[in-house]
Enzyme design. Structure first.
Site, PDB file in Angstrom:
ATOM      1  N   GLU A 151      37.723  19.881  26.676  1.00 38.72           N
ATOM      2  CA  GLU A 151      38.160  18.485  26.472  1.00 38.72           C
ATOM      3  C   GLU A 151      37.038  17.511  26.129  1.00 38.72           C
ATOM      4  O   GLU A 151      36.900  16.460  26.743  1.00 38.72           O
ATOM      5  CB  GLU A 151      38.901  17.999  27.731  1.00 38.72           C
ATOM      6  CG  GLU A 151      40.058  18.903  28.115  1.00 38.72           C
ATOM      7  CD  GLU A 151      40.707  18.541  29.454  1.00 38.72           C
ATOM      8  OE1 GLU A 151      40.364  17.492  30.019  1.00 38.72           O
ATOM      9  OE2 GLU A 151      41.571  19.308  29.906  1.00 38.72           O
ATOM     10  N   GLU A 267      46.918  27.141  28.574  1.00 42.40           N
ATOM     11  CA  GLU A 267      47.355  26.513  29.831  1.00 42.40           C
ATOM     12  C   GLU A 267      48.829  26.116  29.757  1.00 42.40           C
ATOM     13  O   GLU A 267      49.221  25.041  30.236  1.00 42.40           O
ATOM     14  CB  GLU A 267      46.498  25.267  30.134  1.00 42.40           C
ATOM     15  CG  GLU A 267      45.007  25.536  30.149  1.00 42.40           C
ATOM     16  CD  GLU A 267      44.162  24.366  30.621  1.00 42.40           C
ATOM     17  OE1 GLU A 267      44.720  23.384  31.141  1.00 42.40           O
ATOM     18  OE2 GLU A 267      42.936  24.441  30.478  1.00 42.40           O
TER      19      GLU A 267
HETATM   20  O1  9MR Z   1      45.309  22.747  37.820  1.00 42.64           O
HETATM   21  C1  9MR Z   1      44.012  22.231  38.080  1.00 42.64           C
HETATM   22  C2  9MR Z   1      44.035  21.388  39.347  1.00 42.64           C
HETATM   23  O2  9MR Z   1      44.377  22.173  40.469  1.00 42.64           O
HETATM   24  C3  9MR Z   1      42.681  20.723  39.562  1.00 42.64           C
HETATM   25  O3  9MR Z   1      42.753  19.827  40.651  1.00 42.64           O
HETATM   26  C4  9MR Z   1      42.254  19.967  38.298  1.00 42.64           C
HETATM   27  C5  9MR Z   1      40.860  19.388  38.425  1.00 42.64           C
HETATM   28  O4  9MR Z   1      39.880  20.392  38.544  1.00 42.64           O
HETATM   29  O5  9MR Z   1      42.275  20.836  37.172  1.00 42.64           O
HETATM   30  C6  9MR Z   1      43.544  21.394  36.906  1.00 42.64           C
HETATM   31  O6  9MR Z   1      43.478  22.217  35.758  1.00 42.64           O
HETATM   32  C7  9MR Z   1      43.170  21.552  34.540  1.00 42.64           C
HETATM   33  C8  9MR Z   1      42.305  22.486  33.716  1.00 42.64           C
HETATM   34  O7  9MR Z   1      41.164  22.850  34.448  1.00 42.64           O
HETATM   35  C9  9MR Z   1      41.917  21.837  32.388  1.00 42.64           C
HETATM   36  N1  9MR Z   1      43.059  21.360  31.666  1.00 42.64           N
HETATM   37  C10 9MR Z   1      44.015  20.552  32.410  1.00 42.64           C
HETATM   38  C11 9MR Z   1      44.430  21.267  33.704  1.00 42.64           C
HETATM   39  C12 9MR Z   1      45.464  20.445  34.450  1.00 42.64           C
HETATM   40  O8  9MR Z   1      44.916  19.233  34.843  1.00 42.64           O
END
Ligand code: 9MR
Length: 358
Positions: A151, A267
């Site tokens: 991102e 994802e």
């Molecule tokens: O699902 C993830 C959540 O449990 C965490 O709190 C968050 C922050 O680290 O990240 C979420 O996963 C993200 C992923 O790493 C990157 N793309 C978006 C996902 C959803 O927010």
């Protein structure tokens, strides 16, 4: 009376059909000609038998939801805690599952606090380089692939992000502002040095609906190719909803595939609660739309991504209890192919049918 009862029974049958816990005749990994994966973390593998069984039965590969993020591995500068990640990887390898590493660099919560405090460019460059070196080397040979940078591009401008705080005032890792926009390329070089055998991905969200972002990713790939920066794949996160236009999904898949790189739907989840209400009970129509969208995504991936570029489709979690969405939107939602008890939903059937489409 008989007539009225018949109508009620028919209505009930239709309702049960959309809500039916399908007894699947095929698993996702059997249905797919390419790897299907789930984002998971080791605690659930240990604590939930149905969760563990579903991974074993359904998936070819896994991504670590959180335990391979810098915030977990390097809570303190120079101290690496691989405990959770090693547990997950041992489980995956023992069961023949491919591991996708997520992620080396992310501007948001995933960056540890000490790293977000750094303002000096040399210090930050070295911190990231050392981190990638240490972690990439630790997992060398065990991790097939990495999301190197996650991102990096701004939602509005499509330029490399340069923000040090988010809209709620939370500190971000302003890697673009401190290191300049070419940091993305250098992170790929560091990752390649750390593990030359790993496939390196750039991972991004909203490419199916944000033309500026999609173009930014395409521009980055063209630039990397020209300069010989190692990159092997693109992740299309696909946190979408039941109303996400099909045309945008097709457009992103087609344009990203034209780069010739591996394409990972990395994802996937499909929200039904577009009004973000709490409580929320999906209607038969919303369940049907979710079924159709899962089917469409899998089918579109097969149609538009050439076989040799099909790295796979990964859902972000397995069952609805795993989803990040309710916590994020403070609403209820049911975006995954399995329900909270890991029973296959109608969405699962859509996913499997799409994977099997000719
Ligand atoms: O699902 C993830 C959540 O449990 C965490 O709190 C968050 C922050 O680290 O990240 C979420 O996963 C993200 C992923 O790493 C990157 N793309 C978006 C996902 C959803 O927010």
């Amino acid at each position: 009376m008989l007539f009225k009862n018949t109508i009620i029974l028919c209505g009930l049958a239709a309702f049960m059909q959309v809500n039916a816990q399908q007894a699947p005749s095929v698993t996702l990994k059997e249905a797919a000609a390419f790897p299907v994966g789930f984002a998971i973390d080791p605690v659930r593998v240990k604590n939930s038998e149905p969760f563990r069984r579903t991974v074993l039965e359904q998936a070819d590969g896994i991504t670590a939801t959180n335990c391979m993020k810098p915030s977990r591995i390097a809570r303190q500068k120079g101290v690496y805690d691989f405990d959770q990640a090693d547990q997950l990887i041992d489980f995956a390898i023992a069961n023949g599952k491919r591991v996708h590493g997520h992620t080396f660099v992310w501007y948001i919560d995933s960056a540890p606090g000490w790293m977000k405090q750094i303002r000096d460019s040399t210090e930050l460059e070295n911190a990231l380089k050392n981190y990638i070196q240490a972690v990439g080397t630790h997992f060398k040979g065990k991790v097939a692939s990495w999301d190197v940078v996650n991102e990096a591009f701004d939602n509005k401008t499509g330029a490399v992000r340069q923000d040090s705080v988010d809209q709620d005032g939370k500190t971000l890792l302003n890697v673009g502002g401190i290191l300049g926009k070419d940091y993305v390329a250098r992170m790929f070089q560091y990752a390649h040095q750390a593990d030359p055998g790993a496939l390196l991905f750039y991972n991004e969200y909203d490419q199916e609906k944000n033309a500026g972002k999609l173009n930014a990713v395409l521009g980055m790939v063209a630039d990397f190719k020209k300069r010989g920066i190692p990159i092997h794949g693109l992740g299309l996160q696909m946190h979408i909803n039941v109303n996400t236009p099909d045309a945008g999904i097709e457009n992103a898949l087609k344009k990203l595939a034209e780069t010739g790189l591996l394409i990972h739907i990395s994802e996937l989840d499909i929200s039904m609660n577009t009004a973000r209400t709490k409580p929320f009970q999906p209607t038969a129509e919303q369940l049907e739309k979710q079924y159709r969208k899962y089917k469409f995504v899998a089918d579109a991936y097969k149609r538009l991504v050439p076989e040799k570029q099909q790295f796979g489709i990964t859902t972000w979690g397995i069952g609805d209890a795993d989803s990040w969405i309710p916590g994020f939107c403070k609403c209820e939602d049911y975006p995954l192919p399995f329900d909270k008890e890991y029973r296959a939903k109608k969405a699962f059937a859509g996913f499997a049918e799409g994977l099997q489409s000719k």
